[in-house]
Design a protein around this motif. Structure first.
Motif, mmCIF file in Angstrom:
data_model
loop_
_atom_site.group_PDB
_atom_site.id
_atom_site.type_symbol
_atom_site.label_atom_id
_atom_site.label_comp_id
_atom_site.label_asym_id
_atom_site.label_seq_id
_atom_site.Cartn_x
_atom_site.Cartn_y
_atom_site.Cartn_z
ATOM 1 N N ASN A 4 4.510 -9.362 4.816
ATOM 2 C CA ASN A 4 3.734 -9.813 3.664
ATOM 3 C C ASN A 4 4.392 -11.012 2.982
ATOM 4 O OD1 ASN A 4 1.568 -7.593 3.438
ATOM 5 N ND2 ASN A 4 3.453 -6.433 3.632
ATOM 6 N N ILE A 7 3.329 -13.962 5.025
ATOM 7 C CA ILE A 7 1.946 -14.355 4.725
ATOM 8 C C ILE A 7 1.899 -15.163 3.432
ATOM 9 C CG2 ILE A 7 -0.348 -13.493 4.143
ATOM 10 C CD1 ILE A 7 0.322 -11.051 5.908
ATOM 11 N N SER A 76 -10.684 -6.589 8.086
ATOM 12 C CA SER A 76 -9.465 -6.861 8.859
ATOM 13 C C SER A 76 -9.785 -7.742 10.058
ATOM 14 C CB SER A 76 -8.819 -5.558 9.330
ATOM 15 O OG SER A 76 -8.345 -4.803 8.233
ATOM 16 N N PHE A 134 -6.609 -12.052 3.794
ATOM 17 C CA PHE A 134 -5.594 -11.614 4.747
ATOM 18 C C PHE A 134 -4.509 -10.786 4.061
ATOM 19 C CE2 PHE A 134 -2.136 -12.488 7.945
ATOM 20 C CZ PHE A 134 -2.727 -11.750 8.956
ATOM 21 N N THR A 137 -5.969 -7.221 3.465
ATOM 22 C CA THR A 137 -6.026 -6.413 4.678
ATOM 23 C C THR A 137 -4.620 -6.078 5.186
ATOM 24 O OG1 THR A 137 -6.231 -8.456 6.004
ATOM 25 C CG2 THR A 137 -8.263 -7.311 5.392
ATOM 26 N N SER A 138 -3.681 -7.018 5.072
ATOM 27 C CA SER A 138 -2.328 -6.763 5.543
ATOM 28 C C SER A 138 -1.612 -5.742 4.662
ATOM 29 C CB SER A 138 -1.519 -8.061 5.586
ATOM 30 O OG SER A 138 -0.204 -7.832 6.021
ATOM 31 N N SER A 142 -0.166 -2.148 5.897
ATOM 32 C CA SER A 142 1.263 -1.826 5.899
ATOM 33 C C SER A 142 1.701 -1.044 4.669
ATOM 34 C CB SER A 142 2.089 -3.115 5.974
ATOM 35 O OG SER A 142 1.825 -3.944 4.857
ATOM 36 N N VAL A 190 1.770 -10.676 13.378
ATOM 37 C CA VAL A 190 1.316 -9.858 12.249
ATOM 38 C C VAL A 190 -0.183 -9.584 12.356
ATOM 39 C CG1 VAL A 190 1.035 -9.796 9.738
ATOM 40 C CG2 VAL A 190 3.151 -10.685 10.735
ATOM 41 N N ALA A 191 -0.947 -10.624 12.715
ATOM 42 C CA ALA A 191 -2.397 -10.479 12.824
ATOM 43 C C ALA A 191 -2.777 -9.469 13.898
ATOM 44 C CB ALA A 191 -3.040 -11.834 13.120
ATOM 45 N N VAL A 194 -2.590 -6.152 12.283
ATOM 46 C CA VAL A 194 -3.709 -5.978 11.349
ATOM 47 C C VAL A 194 -5.002 -5.691 12.114
ATOM 48 C CG1 VAL A 194 -5.141 -7.147 9.625
ATOM 49 C CG2 VAL A 194 -2.658 -7.390 9.556
ATOM 50 N N ASN A 237 3.355 -3.845 11.556
ATOM 51 C CA ASN A 237 2.292 -2.855 11.415
ATOM 52 C C ASN A 237 2.366 -1.838 12.557
ATOM 53 O OD1 ASN A 237 0.920 -3.737 9.015
ATOM 54 N ND2 ASN A 237 0.181 -5.488 10.190
#
Length: 281
Positions: A4, A7, A76, A134, A137-138, A142, A190-191, A194, A237
Motif C-alpha cells: 500500500n 501504491i 478489483s 486501486f 481495492t488493495s 490486504s 501487487v495487482a 488484487v 496479497n
C-alpha cells in the motif's frame, strides 16, 4: 503495508510530477497570474478523488454481504485493468510527459481561466480517481483489521509530495523512466494479488463457482496470523489456501503481463524508400 505504501508512492508521485510541471512552467514563463486557476483545478480534482474514495468505503457498508463481495470483486478487476493500462502508458510516455503537458497548458492559456482550471483538473483528476479505486481495492484485499494498510498509503502519498517538492526545487534528480519501470513492475505483482482476491470475492458472492475447490492449503506451514504470513499478505496479497480459480487467474495475469512490461522496446525497422516515379521526357 509495503504494497500500500508503494501504491501511494507511485500514484502520488505521478500526480505530484504533473503539478510540479504545470506550476514550474507558469513560473518560468512569467504567467503567475494563471497559478490560481491551476490550484483551483487541482483542489477540485483532489476533492473529487477523496469523495469517490469515501463513497466507495461508506456506500459499500450499507450493502448485504453478497452485494459487498460482488461490488468489491468487480471493482478489483476494474482497478487492475486501469492500473495495468497506467503502468504501460507511463513507461511509454514518461520521457515525453513534460512536453505534452506544456503543449496542453499553452493551448489553455490562450483559451482563458476556465480552460486552465479544466486542464489542471483533468491532469490530476485522472490520477486521483485511479488512486482512490486501486487503494480501496488493495486495502480491502490486504486489510487485517488494523490501520496498517491505510497508514501505508498515507505514508506513500506523503513521500510522493516531498519528492515532488524536491523535484520542483531542483534538489533531486532521478531517471524517471527507470523509476516508473521498476515501480511499475512491482505494481503488476501487487495487482496480480488484487485480481486474485477480486475473483475470490466473486466466488464468495456466489457469482462464480469453485469456492471450496482449493488449489492447496499451507495454513499450518504459513499461518495467516504469523508475522511472515502477515508480511506476505501485506506485500503480495498472499493467501495460504487459495482456490484453483485464484491461482489460475493470478498466473495468467502475472506471467505474460510482467514479461511484456519488462521486455525491451522494439526498435523500429527502417522502411524501404519507395523510388520516386520517373517522369517521361
Amino acid at each position: 503495508m509495503f504494497a500500500n505504501y508503494l501504491i501511494g508512492l507511485r500514484e502520488g508521485l505521478e500526480a505530484s510530477l504533473v503539478v510540479c510541471i504545470l506550476i514550474a512552467y507558469l513560473v518560468k514563463t512569467d504567467r503567475r497570474d494563471a497559478l490560481k486557476p491551476i490550484w483551483i483545478g487541482i483542489a477540485v480534482a483532489v476533492a473529487l478523488a477523496l469523495g469517490f474514495g469515501c463513497a466507495l468505503e461508506f456506500g459499500s457498508q450499507e450493502l448485504t454481504f453478497e452485494a459487498q463481495e460482488a461490488l468489491g470483486g468487480s471493482l478489483s478487476i476494474i482497478a487492475v485493468c486501469l492500473v495495468t493500462w497506467m503502468v504501460f502508458w507511463m513507461r511509454r510516455t514518461a520521457r515525453h510527459l513534460k512536453a505534452d503537458l506544456h503543449g496542453k497548458l499553452d493551448a489553455a492559456l490562450q483559451m482563458g481561466t476556465g480552460a486552465l482550471v479544466a486542464t489542471a483538473f483533468l491532469a490530476v483528476g485522472r490520477e486521483g480517481l485511479e488512486t482512490s479505486l486501486f487503494v480501496w481495492t488493495s486495502v480491502r484485499a490486504s486489510s487485517d483489521g488494523t490501520e496498517g494498510p491505510l497508514i501505508g498509503v498515507l505514508l506513500g502519498i506523503a513521500t510522493a509530495v516531498v519528492l515532488g517538492y524536491l523535484f520542483y526545487r531542483g534538489a533531486l534528480r532521478i531517471n524517471l523512466a527507470k523509476f516508473f519501470t521498476w515501480t511499475g513492475a512491482m505494481l503488476v505483482v501487487v495487482a496480480a494479488g488484487v485480481l486474485a482476491y477480486g475473483f475470490h470475492d466473486l466466488q464468495e458472492a456466489d457469482f462464480l463457482p469453485g469456492l471450496t475447490n482449493k488449489a492447496f492449503d499451507i495454513s499450518e506451514t504459513i499461518p495467516p496470523d504469523s508475522w511472515y504470513g502477515t508480511l506476505l499478505k501485506g506485500v503480495f496479497n498472499f493467501q495460504p489456501d487459495p482456490t484453483v480459480l485464484q491461482v489460475v487467474v493470478w498466473s495468467l495475469y502475472l506471467v505474460p503481463t510482467l514479461a511484456f512490461f519488462l521486455a525491451p522496446p522494439r526498435s523500429g525497422k527502417a522502411r524501404p524508400k519507395t523510388p520516386a516515379p520517373v517522369r517521361a521526357p
